[in-house]
Design a protein around this motif. Structure first.
Motif, PDB file in Angstrom:
ATOM      1  N   ILE A 156       0.838  -1.194   0.000  1.00 28.16           N
ATOM      2  CA  ILE A 156       0.000   0.000   0.000  1.00 28.16           C
ATOM      3  C   ILE A 156       0.878   1.251   0.000  1.00 28.16           C
ATOM      4  CG2 ILE A 156      -1.707   1.294   1.321  1.00 28.16           C
ATOM      5  CD1 ILE A 156      -2.818  -1.342   2.313  1.00 28.16           C
ATOM      6  N   ALA A 157       1.989   1.194   0.737  1.00 31.43           N
ATOM      7  CA  ALA A 157       2.880   2.356   0.810  1.00 31.43           C
ATOM      8  C   ALA A 157       3.451   2.706  -0.565  1.00 31.43           C
ATOM      9  CB  ALA A 157       4.010   2.087   1.796  1.00 31.43           C
ATOM     10  N   THR A 158       3.881   1.691  -1.301  1.00 28.48           N
ATOM     11  CA  THR A 158       4.429   1.938  -2.631  1.00 28.48           C
ATOM     12  C   THR A 158       3.373   2.500  -3.576  1.00 28.48           C
ATOM     13  OG1 THR A 158       6.055   0.166  -2.354  1.00 28.48           O
ATOM     14  CG2 THR A 158       5.571   0.867  -4.605  1.00 28.48           C
ATOM     15  N   THR A 159       2.187   1.897  -3.541  1.00 32.87           N
ATOM     16  CA  THR A 159       1.108   2.364  -4.408  1.00 32.87           C
ATOM     17  C   THR A 159       0.726   3.804  -4.094  1.00 32.87           C
ATOM     18  OG1 THR A 159       0.248   0.108  -4.580  1.00 32.87           O
ATOM     19  CG2 THR A 159      -1.246   1.903  -5.168  1.00 32.87           C
ATOM     20  N   ALA A 160       0.602   4.112  -2.789  1.00 34.90           N
ATOM     21  CA  ALA A 160       0.235   5.477  -2.393  1.00 34.90           C
ATOM     22  C   ALA A 160       1.316   6.481  -2.796  1.00 34.90           C
ATOM     23  CB  ALA A 160      -0.001   5.532  -0.887  1.00 34.90           C
ATOM     24  N   ALA A 161       2.587   6.097  -2.608  1.00 34.32           N
ATOM     25  CA  ALA A 161       3.682   6.996  -2.968  1.00 34.32           C
ATOM     26  C   ALA A 161       3.706   7.256  -4.469  1.00 34.32           C
ATOM     27  CB  ALA A 161       5.013   6.403  -2.508  1.00 34.32           C
ATOM     28  N   LYS A 162       3.474   6.225  -5.272  1.00 38.23           N
ATOM     29  CA  LYS A 162       3.468   6.420  -6.724  1.00 38.23           C
ATOM     30  C   LYS A 162       2.293   7.287  -7.167  1.00 38.23           C
ATOM     31  CE  LYS A 162       6.183   2.759  -8.727  1.00 38.23           C
ATOM     32  NZ  LYS A 162       6.258   1.794  -9.835  1.00 38.23           N
ATOM     33  N   GLY A 163       1.121   7.057  -6.545  1.00 44.94           N
ATOM     34  CA  GLY A 163      -0.024   7.891  -6.882  1.00 44.94           C
ATOM     35  C   GLY A 163       0.222   9.354  -6.556  1.00 44.94           C
ATOM     36  N   ALA A 164       0.810   9.625  -5.362  1.00 47.78           N
ATOM     37  CA  ALA A 164       1.108  11.003  -4.976  1.00 47.78           C
ATOM     38  C   ALA A 164       2.155  11.617  -5.891  1.00 47.78           C
ATOM     39  CB  ALA A 164       1.583  11.033  -3.525  1.00 47.78           C
ATOM     40  N   LEU A 165       3.161  10.829  -6.268  1.00 52.01           N
ATOM     41  CA  LEU A 165       4.199  11.338  -7.164  1.00 52.01           C
ATOM     42  C   LEU A 165       3.612  11.741  -8.512  1.00 52.01           C
ATOM     43  CD1 LEU A 165       7.733   9.818  -7.618  1.00 52.01           C
ATOM     44  CD2 LEU A 165       6.410  10.497  -9.594  1.00 52.01           C
ATOM     45  N   LEU A 166       2.744  10.879  -9.067  1.00 52.91           N
ATOM     46  CA  LEU A 166       2.139  11.195 -10.364  1.00 52.91           C
ATOM     47  C   LEU A 166       1.249  12.430 -10.273  1.00 52.91           C
ATOM     48  CD1 LEU A 166       1.238   7.627 -11.677  1.00 52.91           C
ATOM     49  CD2 LEU A 166       3.013   9.149 -12.529  1.00 52.91           C
ATOM     50  N   VAL A 211       4.455  17.841  -1.965  1.00 50.52           N
ATOM     51  CA  VAL A 211       3.945  16.482  -2.172  1.00 50.52           C
ATOM     52  C   VAL A 211       4.929  15.660  -3.001  1.00 50.52           C
ATOM     53  CG1 VAL A 211       2.139  15.125  -3.305  1.00 50.52           C
ATOM     54  CG2 VAL A 211       1.523  17.104  -1.917  1.00 50.52           C
ATOM     55  N   LEU A 212       5.519  16.280  -4.031  1.00 47.51           N
ATOM     56  CA  LEU A 212       6.496  15.578  -4.860  1.00 47.51           C
ATOM     57  C   LEU A 212       7.682  15.107  -4.028  1.00 47.51           C
ATOM     58  CD1 LEU A 212       7.503  14.733  -7.701  1.00 47.51           C
ATOM     59  CD2 LEU A 212       8.597  16.986  -7.857  1.00 47.51           C
ATOM     60  N   PHE A 213       8.244  15.994  -3.212  1.00 51.23           N
ATOM     61  CA  PHE A 213       9.385  15.609  -2.388  1.00 51.23           C
ATOM     62  C   PHE A 213       9.002  14.495  -1.424  1.00 51.23           C
ATOM     63  CE2 PHE A 213      11.924  15.986   1.485  1.00 51.23           C
ATOM     64  CZ  PHE A 213      13.200  15.860   0.958  1.00 51.23           C
ATOM     65  N   GLY A 214       7.843  14.632  -0.771  1.00 51.12           N
ATOM     66  CA  GLY A 214       7.414  13.594   0.161  1.00 51.12           C
ATOM     67  C   GLY A 214       7.166  12.262  -0.516  1.00 51.12           C
ATOM     68  N   ALA A 215       6.578  12.290  -1.716  1.00 51.32           N
ATOM     69  CA  ALA A 215       6.290  11.047  -2.441  1.00 51.32           C
ATOM     70  C   ALA A 215       7.576  10.350  -2.879  1.00 51.32           C
ATOM     71  CB  ALA A 215       5.409  11.340  -3.650  1.00 51.32           C
ATOM     72  N   LEU A 217      10.540  10.628  -1.486  1.00 52.65           N
ATOM     73  CA  LEU A 217      11.174  10.117  -0.275  1.00 52.65           C
ATOM     74  C   LEU A 217      10.484   8.834   0.202  1.00 52.65           C
ATOM     75  CD1 LEU A 217      13.234  10.493   2.012  1.00 52.65           C
ATOM     76  CD2 LEU A 217      11.529  11.911   3.185  1.00 52.65           C
ATOM     77  N   ALA A 218       9.146   8.845   0.228  1.00 55.28           N
ATOM     78  CA  ALA A 218       8.398   7.678   0.691  1.00 55.28           C
ATOM     79  C   ALA A 218       8.604   6.481  -0.224  1.00 55.28           C
ATOM     80  CB  ALA A 218       6.913   8.021   0.785  1.00 55.28           C
ATOM     81  N   LEU A 219       8.691   6.726  -1.531  1.00 54.93           N
ATOM     82  CA  LEU A 219       8.882   5.629  -2.479  1.00 54.93           C
ATOM     83  C   LEU A 219      10.240   4.977  -2.269  1.00 54.93           C
ATOM     84  CD1 LEU A 219       7.652   4.112  -4.854  1.00 54.93           C
ATOM     85  CD2 LEU A 219       8.665   5.798  -6.390  1.00 54.93           C
ATOM     86  N   GLY A 220      11.281   5.783  -2.066  1.00 56.83           N
ATOM     87  CA  GLY A 220      12.597   5.213  -1.814  1.00 56.83           C
ATOM     88  C   GLY A 220      12.650   4.433  -0.516  1.00 56.83           C
ATOM     89  N   VAL A 221      11.995   4.948   0.523  1.00 50.29           N
ATOM     90  CA  VAL A 221      11.967   4.245   1.807  1.00 50.29           C
ATOM     91  C   VAL A 221      11.224   2.917   1.676  1.00 50.29           C
ATOM     92  CG1 VAL A 221      11.026   4.340   4.150  1.00 50.29           C
ATOM     93  CG2 VAL A 221      12.197   6.333   3.195  1.00 50.29           C
ATOM     94  N   ALA A 222      10.097   2.923   0.952  1.00 56.79           N
ATOM     95  CA  ALA A 222       9.326   1.692   0.774  1.00 56.79           C
ATOM     96  C   ALA A 222      10.124   0.646   0.009  1.00 56.79           C
ATOM     97  CB  ALA A 222       8.023   2.005   0.041  1.00 56.79           C
ATOM     98  N   TRP A 249      16.808   7.272  -7.789  1.00 50.06           N
ATOM     99  CA  TRP A 249      16.034   7.814  -6.673  1.00 50.06           C
ATOM    100  C   TRP A 249      16.729   9.037  -6.058  1.00 50.06           C
ATOM    101  CZ3 TRP A 249      17.251   6.981  -1.191  1.00 50.06           C
ATOM    102  CH2 TRP A 249      16.306   7.538  -0.351  1.00 50.06           C
ATOM    103  N   LEU A 250      18.037   8.975  -5.928  1.00 45.76           N
ATOM    104  CA  LEU A 250      18.764  10.118  -5.364  1.00 45.76           C
ATOM    105  C   LEU A 250      18.640  11.346  -6.261  1.00 45.76           C
ATOM    106  CD1 LEU A 250      22.009   8.343  -4.061  1.00 45.76           C
ATOM    107  CD2 LEU A 250      20.064   9.170  -2.710  1.00 45.76           C
ATOM    108  N   VAL A 251      18.665  11.143  -7.577  1.00 46.52           N
ATOM    109  CA  VAL A 251      18.471  12.265  -8.504  1.00 46.52           C
ATOM    110  C   VAL A 251      17.066  12.841  -8.334  1.00 46.52           C
ATOM    111  CG1 VAL A 251      18.289  12.903 -10.945  1.00 46.52           C
ATOM    112  CG2 VAL A 251      20.159  11.430 -10.176  1.00 46.52           C
ATOM    113  N   GLN A 252      16.082  11.964  -8.264  1.00 47.49           N
ATOM    114  CA  GLN A 252      14.708  12.430  -8.063  1.00 47.49           C
ATOM    115  C   GLN A 252      14.574  13.217  -6.766  1.00 47.49           C
ATOM    116  OE1 GLN A 252      12.574   8.729  -8.104  1.00 47.49           O
ATOM    117  NE2 GLN A 252      12.320   8.704 -10.330  1.00 47.49           N
TER     118      GLN A 252
END
Length: 673
Positions: A156-166, A211-215, A217-222, A249-252
């Motif tokens: 769920i964390a990965t899915t939510a992070a990708k949705g927020a990033l998009l 939101v982009l920065f948080g997403a 960060l969350a995607l890399g952590v997940a 991920w670091l570039v992002q």
């Protein structure tokens, strides 16, 4: 803004849309349907192999995306971990090897290999297989565990992070473009201070930047937490950051931090408009380019084709949804600040300008969406029988609803905002009353000398329509936000092709009826699949054969009064084998583990005597020859009638959408003269 500049800008936008559509169509024309993620396609020793001596290493070969991180554990007969560190081949990142550390004098028995890998597209998959050393017979439980499906770690964390990033990328792409094309030129014409727009836009963009920065960060952590079995830790983050995917991920993360910082500076007023608008667009483009670089399509189809189509899909959504966000968030404030008599003209002008942007975005989004469907859901069954297909179908329905709202705004509400149309309607009403005249300035006057242009019903209608426009735009934004959220789910879920191909391994049950009952033969192996009423297994691979007798009337299990046997005959190889089955803990069920040593078709006769009734039924099982390319090779799918329709649809959308953009641009240019 001079008319020539406005016209040339519109023509450039139309030309860009046509060029993008042509490029995407050409690149997609040569691409075939593909799978995504990375799955075990072969191993040495192979699943179920019986060896005379313990090998020095175990090698795993994966299909699909390359492997970024691998965790492989080999457990010996006594439950002891006998594996060293997993090593990814530096020359081929789809090969993983692990050395075995055990005394050969005590090597006989069954070895279980559990693997978990992080693929190049950021997804984690896991599975297991077994092999045996020595003459010890293979037990049923080992085979049953081995043919369990490979597992996808779709959290769920990965899915939510990708949705927020998009969502953030879509806003950061579409908002600056629409603001530059459809908002700032309009407010300048109608005397609204640009600072009114600046205050709203900086807040909207700053929110998207955070939101982009948080997403990111969350995607890399997940993804870091999915490595191995230890969960999230600093070591896991360092391990992930050291991979090629971690470098992306670091570039992002760096770009997202710069974008958020610049936009927050814009909120405080310490950065000029052109800088915070430009930095948000440039940052979003870089982040989306890196996301597209690691997408399913880029890693499986072709880098150029996959990145182009995936990037154009998100860019199209950005122009459509991001532009709507501008109108929904800024237009009400601008209208409130404008003169009452200018509000309808201002709203109409902004919507006409945005229509060019929206048509460009819709064309790109629909065109590339059809191409992605060709690659990842090439049949109607894929849409109906997989999670990916269900999410894709829901996304299509929401897009259709959003298109309906957009059409209502463009072709119904926009006409109501047109002052010339309102004046013409009033003239018709006045002529119908039979008593009107014109003043010295040529304006229509009704009874009592009131000018038609001063009719309060016109102003009231315009005000009501402007309010309705903002509400419809808000509803369309809500629908498209759900579309982007579903896109996040789609990028985190195995594609429909993968879901179908990885169904191999599910036990296949072949059913036959006799006088008063039913006999079922369940065939289970690590690679079994069923088709046309038969079971398919690999030649020489351990197979579990379960026979179950049940009553046809009430479904109760029936015990056999005589031994249950399977007589297996391969006519081509002239081989005949007989297997005796043993009773299991489940009533009425008998089982054995055997191999079919010769390839091609085997006829299996199942015999037993449930409650004194002699039963003898035949079933067919096909042994796939060694080295034969079949479902686990993940070969590109053949073209189907559905894929042909999708490709034709993509061509129609590309041509029709490009023409619509051109026509809308020409019509807008004429109205400005």
């Amino acid at each position: 803004m001079p008319m020539r500049t406005r016209d040339s800008s519109g023509r450039r936008l139309a030309t860009l849309a046509v060029c993008c559509a042509i490029v995407v169509l050409v690149l997609a024309a040569v691409a075939m349907p593909v799978a995504g993620h990375a799955y075990l396609s072969d191993s040495d020793p192979a699943n179920g192999d019986r060896l005379e001596a313990l090998p020095e290493t175990v090698t795993l070969e994966f299909s699909g995306d390359g492997v970024q991180v691998a965790d492989v554990t080999v457990t010996g007969p006594d439950g002891e971990d006998v594996s060293g560190d997993a090593v990814i081949d530096p020359d081929d990142d789809r090969l993983v090897s692990v050395s075995l550390e055990r005394d050969d004098t005590d090597a006989d028995g069954i070895y279980t290999v559990d693997w978990e890998i992080l693929a190049e597209d950021g997804h984690t998959t896991a599975g297991s297989f077994f092999f045996s050393v020595g003459d010890e017979p293979v037990d049923r439980e080992s085979v049953l565990e081995a043919y369990a499906d490979d597992e996808d770690d779709v959290s769920i964390a990965t899915t939510a992070a990708k949705g927020a990033l998009l969502l953030a990328v879509v806003a950061l792409v579409g908002v600056p473009v629409t603001a530059a094309v459809a908002v700032y030129p309009v407010v300048g014409r109608f005397g609204v201070a640009p600072s009114v727009v600046d205050r709203r836009l900086t807040r909207v963009l700053a929110g998207a930047g955070v939101v982009l920065f948080g997403a990111v960060l969350a995607l890399g952590v997940a993804r870091s937490a999915s490595i191995g079995s230890s969960g999230l830790s600093l070591e896991a983050i360092r391990t992930f950051a050291a991979t090629p995917l971690g470098h992306v991920w670091l570039v992002q993360l760096l770009v997202a931090a710069l974008v958020a910082t610049g936009l927050l500076a814009g909120v405080r007023g310490s950065l000029d408009r052109r800088y915070w608008l430009g930095s948000s667009l440039a940052g979003a483009v870089v982040v989306q380019a890196t996301v597209s670089w690691t997408s399913h399509s880029a890693t499986l189809v072709d880098r150029l084709q996959g990145v182009t189509v995936d990037f154009a899909h998100v860019a199209g959504a950005g122009l459509w949804l991001g532009g709507l966000c501008v109108l929904a968030a800024v237009l009400p404030t601008v209208l409130a600040d404008a003169e009452a008599g200018d509000r309808d003209r201002l709203a109409a002008d902004a919507i006409r300008r945005y229509s060019i942007v929206a048509l460009t975005g819709v064309t790109l989004a629909l065109l590339t969406g059809l191409i992605l469907a060709v690659w990842h859901a090439p049949t109607l069954a894929h849409l109906a029988e997989t999670t990916y297909g269900t999410a894709l179908s829901a996304k299509v329905l929401l897009v259709v609803a959003a298109l309906g709202l957009g059409g209502f705004t463009r072709f119904v509400l926009l006409r109501r905002l047109d002052p010339d149309r309102e004046r013409s309607a009033l003239e018709r009403r006045v002529r119908g009353r039979g008593s009107s005249g014109r003043g010295s300035d040529g304006r229509v006057r009704e009874n009592g000398g009131r000018e038609a242009g001063d009719d309060p019903t016109v102003d009231e209608t315009a005000s009501t329509t402007s309010t309705l426009v903002t509400r419809v735009l808000s509803l369309e934004v809500a629908l498209l936000v759900l579309v982007v959220v579903l896109s996040g789910l789609l990028t985190s879920t195995p594609t429909a092709v993968v879901a179908e191909q990885t169904d191999a391994g599910d036990p296949v049950t072949l059913e036959r009826e006799y006088d008063d009952g039913i006999v079922e033969l369940t065939v289970g192996s690590p690679s079994v699949w069923g088709e046309h009423g038969s079971a398919f297994v690999d030649e020489g691979e351990p197979v579990v054969f379960d026979v179950t007798f049940t009553s046809a009337s009430d479904g109760d299990p029936l015990e056999s009064d005589r031994p249950v046997t399977i007589l297996a005959h391969n006519e081509r190889a002239d081989t005949q084998l007989q297997f005796d089955l043993e009773a299991t803990e489940e009533p009425g069920t008998y089982s054995t583990v055997q191999t079919l040593p010769d390839p091609l078709w085997w006829e299996l006769r199942v015999s037993g005597s449930p409650e004194g009734t002699y039963v003898s039924e035949w079933v067919d099982v096909y042994a796939v020859p060694d080295g034969h390319e079949h479902v686990h090779e993940y070969a590109p799918l053949e073209e189907t009638g559905f894929t042909h329709l999708l490709r034709i649809g993509a061509i129609v959308v590309g041509i029709t959408g490009s023409l619509a953009v051109a026509v809308e641009t020409v019509r807008f240019g004429r109205r400005q003269r």
